[in-house]
Design a protein around this motif. Sequence first.
Motif, PDB file in Angstrom:
ATOM      1  N   TYR A 426       0.839  -1.203   0.000  1.00 34.18           N
ATOM      2  CA  TYR A 426       0.000   0.000   0.000  1.00 34.18           C
ATOM      3  C   TYR A 426       0.873   1.252   0.000  1.00 34.18           C
ATOM      4  O   TYR A 426       0.593   2.225  -0.716  1.00 34.18           O
ATOM      5  CB  TYR A 426      -0.905  -0.038   1.215  1.00 34.18           C
ATOM      6  CG  TYR A 426      -1.852   1.138   1.334  1.00 34.18           C
ATOM      7  CD1 TYR A 426      -2.672   1.510   0.275  1.00 34.18           C
ATOM      8  CD2 TYR A 426      -1.944   1.869   2.513  1.00 34.18           C
ATOM      9  CE1 TYR A 426      -3.549   2.575   0.376  1.00 34.18           C
ATOM     10  CE2 TYR A 426      -2.821   2.937   2.627  1.00 34.18           C
ATOM     11  CZ  TYR A 426      -3.613   3.279   1.564  1.00 34.18           C
ATOM     12  OH  TYR A 426      -4.477   4.343   1.668  1.00 34.18           O
ATOM     13  N   ARG A 427       1.918   1.233   0.796  1.00 33.24           N
ATOM     14  CA  ARG A 427       2.841   2.376   0.838  1.00 33.24           C
ATOM     15  C   ARG A 427       3.514   2.574  -0.524  1.00 33.24           C
ATOM     16  O   ARG A 427       3.660   3.704  -1.018  1.00 33.24           O
ATOM     17  CB  ARG A 427       3.892   2.141   1.919  1.00 33.24           C
ATOM     18  CG  ARG A 427       4.958   3.227   2.030  1.00 33.24           C
ATOM     19  CD  ARG A 427       5.835   2.989   3.253  1.00 33.24           C
ATOM     20  NE  ARG A 427       6.938   3.911   3.289  1.00 33.24           N
ATOM     21  CZ  ARG A 427       8.125   3.702   2.728  1.00 33.24           C
ATOM     22  NH1 ARG A 427       8.333   2.544   2.091  1.00 33.24           N
ATOM     23  NH2 ARG A 427       9.086   4.587   2.797  1.00 33.24           N
ATOM     24  N   LYS A 428       3.913   1.479  -1.154  1.00 34.39           N
ATOM     25  CA  LYS A 428       4.510   1.564  -2.490  1.00 34.39           C
ATOM     26  C   LYS A 428       3.504   2.126  -3.497  1.00 34.39           C
ATOM     27  O   LYS A 428       3.875   2.927  -4.368  1.00 34.39           O
ATOM     28  CB  LYS A 428       4.992   0.179  -2.935  1.00 34.39           C
ATOM     29  CG  LYS A 428       5.588   0.167  -4.332  1.00 34.39           C
ATOM     30  CD  LYS A 428       5.980  -1.244  -4.744  1.00 34.39           C
ATOM     31  CE  LYS A 428       6.505  -1.251  -6.183  1.00 34.39           C
ATOM     32  NZ  LYS A 428       6.859  -2.621  -6.624  1.00 34.39           N
ATOM     33  N   ALA A 429       2.233   1.704  -3.384  1.00 33.63           N
ATOM     34  CA  ALA A 429       1.210   2.207  -4.299  1.00 33.63           C
ATOM     35  C   ALA A 429       1.034   3.715  -4.144  1.00 33.63           C
ATOM     36  O   ALA A 429       0.832   4.435  -5.130  1.00 33.63           O
ATOM     37  CB  ALA A 429      -0.108   1.481  -4.055  1.00 33.63           C
ATOM     38  N   ILE A 430       1.107   4.211  -2.903  1.00 30.87           N
ATOM     39  CA  ILE A 430       0.992   5.652  -2.676  1.00 30.87           C
ATOM     40  C   ILE A 430       2.154   6.391  -3.331  1.00 30.87           C
ATOM     41  O   ILE A 430       1.968   7.396  -4.037  1.00 30.87           O
ATOM     42  CB  ILE A 430       0.937   5.946  -1.164  1.00 30.87           C
ATOM     43  CG1 ILE A 430      -0.359   5.404  -0.567  1.00 30.87           C
ATOM     44  CG2 ILE A 430       1.061   7.430  -0.896  1.00 30.87           C
ATOM     45  CD1 ILE A 430      -0.450   5.568   0.931  1.00 30.87           C
TER      46      ILE A 430
END
Length: 528
Positions: A426-430
Amino acid sequence: MKSNLFLLNLAHNSAATGSGWGSESLMPRMGMGQAPGKGSRRFQNPIRNPEHSMTQKWKKNIGVHALLFAVFTSITACQSIPQTARPQVDLQTTETSEYFKIVPSVEIEKDWWNYFQSPQLTQLIELSRQQNPDLRIASERVRQAELQMRIAGASLFPSLTINGSTGSGRSRFDGDEWENSESSRVGLGASYEVDLWGGISADVSGARADFRATQYDEVAAALSINGAVASSWFQWLALQQRISSAEENIRIAERIAQIVQARYDNGVATAADVSRQKTNLLSQQSSLLPLQLQARQTRSVLALLVGESPLDFALQANEQLLDLVVPEVGEGIPADVLTRRPDLAAAEAQLQAADANVAAARAALLPGLQLTASAARSSAALFSLSPPADSLSWSVGLAQTLFNGGRLRNQVKLSESQRTALVEQYRKAILTALQEVADAFDRQAISIIQEENQNAILAEAERTLRLTEVRYKEGSEDLLSLLEAQRTVFQARDQLVQQRQTRLEAAVDLYLALGGGWEVIDERSGGT
């Protein structure tokens, strides 16, 4: 939890005053050895009327069971799923480029492709939304996830079963005569697994989160396919215009070849000049073939995107790439960009499902409680329930796993590890979303400058070609200068078309990076 204590006390008091199995079992013992009189008067009616006693017994037990069911339901309602802390990004402190800034919000229409004012593009996108195979697959995945959610939700309710049988048989013992036997039976059963620790509710919440994630994935797929259709359409238009430019360049080369031939016939030009111009003409004709091949391949890509066969799919070049409107998308990165993209919403839903999976795995370590009840009527006759024999039964089962080689505990650790990986995903997607938005704004700003410069280059190249042709006809310029001027004009026109295509695709990428006018899907109410 106060209501739980109240219900438990109420059930306890009811049992103590004779409304449960324990009080009924004391009646015969208290009535034995007592002469009929005042001391035993209150026990006479139940003893003398056993049918009335059984009826009252079941009524009272039903009340106690209902109270216990309410207690278990209330206990289940107290369970909650711990939420993992989500990564946060403060856009106000993010260093920005000279081409964009942080703005409160950017309004984007849902049908953003209408901004390009291309009727054929609108038709292609509408066709792809109806026939694209990937969208149909995504739609079925949403349906599958919804059914999985309903299947998981069914675990919160009791299960009822009904069965019936009839048959006959023959038996004998030690060589005696055969004896016939017949039987018929019908029964009704009910079972319910009490969600003591919230494990079942966690499974339902996880299924609901998975359903939302597939919904977001479907929206993201539709957004991606819309962008692919727009980019492919712009590429096909660009190739058509580049083919037209190449054909015009071939006509120019043929005209120059005629001029060179005429000069050679008059003894002004040499045979080398004629050969050099023929070589240039053949090169121009050869450069046309790859463009035609790319156009056919792009048409096949569009056919696949709209769900039609590439063999009979046709496109009409009723529009010119340079005539399309290039929209100005926003003024900068919106502060709410992280809530505008369906892929980020899908990642958020997957993280919620992971939280639910961890809660369910932890609940599996605790004891499970199963309630069952059954009622049956049987008879020693074939296809008949007369005279009947009735039976009623209920049971409460408690099960606790003592040893399974660490499977359940390792399942908890596995679920926690998967949740940690999803947090990082999720952090990478952000971060990827922020990169895509920033790159799209940079690409849009730079493409505008490049197209303006290319327009100026083309104007100067065309002016140079006109002057060079006049001077060549007058004999003031050689053939090499004319060929070079011609090549420069062709390259400038080709580059201008490619720059316009790049600018259009940059606008598409920016629409996609900003979420493409997507609106948050309303979450279905419910859950624990």
